[in-house]
Design a protein around this motif. Structure first.
Motif, PDB file in Angstrom:
ATOM      1  N   ILE A 153      14.419 -51.474  28.077  1.00  0.00           N
ATOM      2  CA  ILE A 153      15.675 -52.426  28.384  1.00  0.00           C
ATOM      3  C   ILE A 153      16.906 -51.517  29.191  1.00  0.00           C
ATOM      4  O   ILE A 153      17.610 -51.292  30.586  1.00  0.00           O
ATOM      5  N   GLY A 154      17.758 -51.406  28.560  1.00  0.00           N
ATOM      6  CA  GLY A 154      19.298 -50.659  27.819  1.00  0.00           C
ATOM      7  C   GLY A 154      18.851 -49.190  29.031  1.00  0.00           C
ATOM      8  O   GLY A 154      19.972 -49.856  29.855  1.00  0.00           O
ATOM      9  N   LEU A 155      18.090 -48.745  29.153  1.00  0.00           N
ATOM     10  CA  LEU A 155      18.312 -47.511  29.883  1.00  0.00           C
ATOM     11  C   LEU A 155      18.623 -47.651  31.469  1.00  0.00           C
ATOM     12  O   LEU A 155      18.850 -47.315  32.375  1.00  0.00           O
ATOM     13  N   ILE A 156      17.090 -48.461  31.672  1.00  0.00           N
ATOM     14  CA  ILE A 156      16.827 -48.919  32.944  1.00  0.00           C
ATOM     15  C   ILE A 156      18.183 -49.388  33.346  1.00  0.00           C
ATOM     16  O   ILE A 156      18.468 -49.776  35.040  1.00  0.00           O
ATOM     17  N   ALA A 157      18.144 -50.582  32.757  1.00  0.00           N
ATOM     18  CA  ALA A 157      19.964 -51.510  33.574  1.00  0.00           C
ATOM     19  C   ALA A 157      20.706 -50.134  33.773  1.00  0.00           C
ATOM     20  O   ALA A 157      21.686 -50.276  34.650  1.00  0.00           O
ATOM     21  N   ALA A 158      20.865 -49.317  32.153  1.00  0.00           N
ATOM     22  CA  ALA A 158      21.957 -48.212  32.538  1.00  0.00           C
ATOM     23  C   ALA A 158      22.179 -47.167  33.978  1.00  0.00           C
ATOM     24  O   ALA A 158      22.742 -46.578  34.859  1.00  0.00           O
ATOM     25  N   MET A 159      20.587 -47.635  34.094  1.00  0.00           N
ATOM     26  CA  MET A 159      19.805 -46.766  36.223  1.00  0.00           C
ATOM     27  C   MET A 159      20.345 -47.106  37.200  1.00  0.00           C
ATOM     28  O   MET A 159      19.919 -46.534  38.571  1.00  0.00           O
TER      29      MET A 159
END
Ligand SMILES: Nc1nc2c(c(=O)[nH]1)N[C@H]1C(S)=C(S)[C@@H](COP(=O)(O)OP(=O)(O)OC[C@H]3O[C@@H](n4cnc5c(N)ncnc54)[C@H](O)[C@@H]3O)O[C@H]1N2
Ligand code: MOO
Length: 393
Positions: A153-159
């Motif tokens: 979720i963190g990676l997708i948010a950062a994207m």
């Protein structure tokens, strides 16, 4: 009777990943992506400092150099002033670097007096700069095939992706059957017991990421079961417990058959869990579990979980692990036996000990167990020290 392996293939053939829906990222933990996420920007978007200190142009980075501090770069606010020789820019973690090709010197490694800083005699060779795009670039794709973790979720948010397309969650109708059952909290009559299976199954369904609908207990009559199956219509999966065996009051298969069940199988060579049944019923899939609580739980662990996983869009077949037998066990018998067992930590493999009683009605032992010791059908007696397979519970 079919084997456990054949039954697993058959139940998995009954289900498929459910259609996609769009959900806000805030609601996406535990869900499985139905298509790749594409980064909408590059991260980091600019070279930035990984430390608090002073940014210095490479040409000025000499042992003992004395530089003048002009300007400041903070996270969220870059330095926009002129760049001249002999200059240092005060910089903080996360701040954009003033220009390419510089070095950040840690503040604890310089001597600052007024507006001047003196570099140390021995220079570190790390530049303390995180280059643009070191994490990911705009257009990069991310497509994990497992339930999204907090880290995903963190990676997708950062994207900068705020909504994702995920497989719909299966809706599971849970139907306990039996004249002897009352709901937990009710007062049982003289010949009655408390229905535990519904709550076991609801907890397992929800832990797997699906939606559980607990229906009222159905009685051992064709009318009551027909009404219950009618109420379960629309569910992706109908889970029944009890009434699966051969007694005069075991009517689940009879009523489901009359209501259009296309049976895939009934009865498997598994202990506990012999009377398991499965098939397709209208828009739903039916998994008919035995009534004994241990049988229902073991069947759910072996078959329900992989079915729900496939509907959610991933693969989660039971994966046996290895352990060393702590005490001898007798021959397995004509059905693959999943013995309730206790694991004892040891290295390199844990030790495993089966409980003496393997009665499929004993919830006390089931709650104490943390593993199912797998005894393949027809397997002979095994002695302490032999390596066996188990499934964690
Ligand atoms: N003649 C035979 N009898 C039985 C056979 C067989 O092959 N031939 N198989 C045995 C096996 S193996 C199992 S397992 C049980 C399963 O039978 P059913 O699925 O029909 O289950 P019920 O008879 O309805 O219930 C069995 C047992 O479990 C209790 N129960 C039922 N539902 C719940 C619930 N929701 N919560 C707690 N306990 C529940 C029920 O009171 C019974 O004591 O059949 C054997 N018989
Ligand atoms: O499945 Mo039953 O005895 O196997 O509990």
């Amino acid at each position: 009777m079919i084997t456990v392996e054949e039954a697993l293939e058959k139940v998995l053939d009954l289900v498929a990943p459910l259609p996609a829906e769009t959900v806000p990222l805030r609601r996406a933990a535990g869900r499985v992506l139905s298509r790749a996420v594409t980064a909408r920007l590059t991260q980091p978007p600019f070279d930035n400092s990984s430390m608090d200190g002073y940014w210095i142009a490479a040409a000025d980075h000499r042992p003992g150099a004395v530089l003048r501090v002009e300007g400041e770069a903070a996270a969220g606010r870059r330095y926009t002033g002129p760049l001249v020789a002999g200059q240092a820019v005060r910089i903080f973690t996360g701040a954009p670097c003033p220009a390419p090709g510089g070095i950040v010197v840690l503040q604890e490694n310089v001597t600052r007096v007024g507006d001047s800083v003196t570099l140390p005699e021995v220079l570190a060779d790390k530049d303390n700069i995180r280059p643009r795009g070191q994490d990911f670039a705009e257009g990069d794709r991310f497509f994990p095939r497992h339930p999204l973790s907090a880290r995903d979720i963190g990676l997708i948010a950062a994207m900068n992706v705020a909504e994702v397309s995920v497989h719909r969650r299966p809706v599971v109708a849970i139907l306990s059957t039996g004249d002897e059952l009352v709901e937990p909290g009710d007062t049982p009559g003289p010949d009655q017991i408390i229905a535990s299976n519904g709550l076991i199954l609801a907890a397992m369904v929800e832990a797997a990421g699906a939606e559980a609908h607990l229906l009222p207990i159905a009685r051992d009559t064709e009318d009551s079961l027909r009404a219950a199956f009618t109420a379960a219509r629309g569910a992706d999966l109908i889970l029944t417990s009890g009434g699966a065996s051969v007694g005069d009051h075991d009517l689940v298969g009879v009523v489901a058959g009359a209501m259009g069940l296309e049976r895939s199988f009934w009865k498997i060579s598994m202990r506990p869990g012999k009377p398991l049944m499965a098939g397709r019923m209208g828009q739903s899939v039916l998994l008919g579990l035995p009534g004994n609580p241990v049988s229902a739980t073991v069947c759910a662990a072996l078959f329900l979980r992989p079915m729900l996983a496939r509907m959610l869009g991933h693969d989660a077949r039971p994966e046996p692990l290895r352990a060393v037998l702590a005490a001898a066990v007798g021959p397995a018998g004509p059905r693959t036996h999943y013995m309730r067992a206790r694991l004892i930590p040891a290295s390199p493999l844990p030790r495993i000990e089966a409980f003496e009683s393997q009665d499929s009605a004993r919830l006390g032992i089931l709650a104490e167990a943390d593993a199912l010791l797998i005894r393949p059908l027809g397997d002979g007696p095994r002695s302490a020290g032999e390596i066996v397979e188990y499934l964690p519970l």
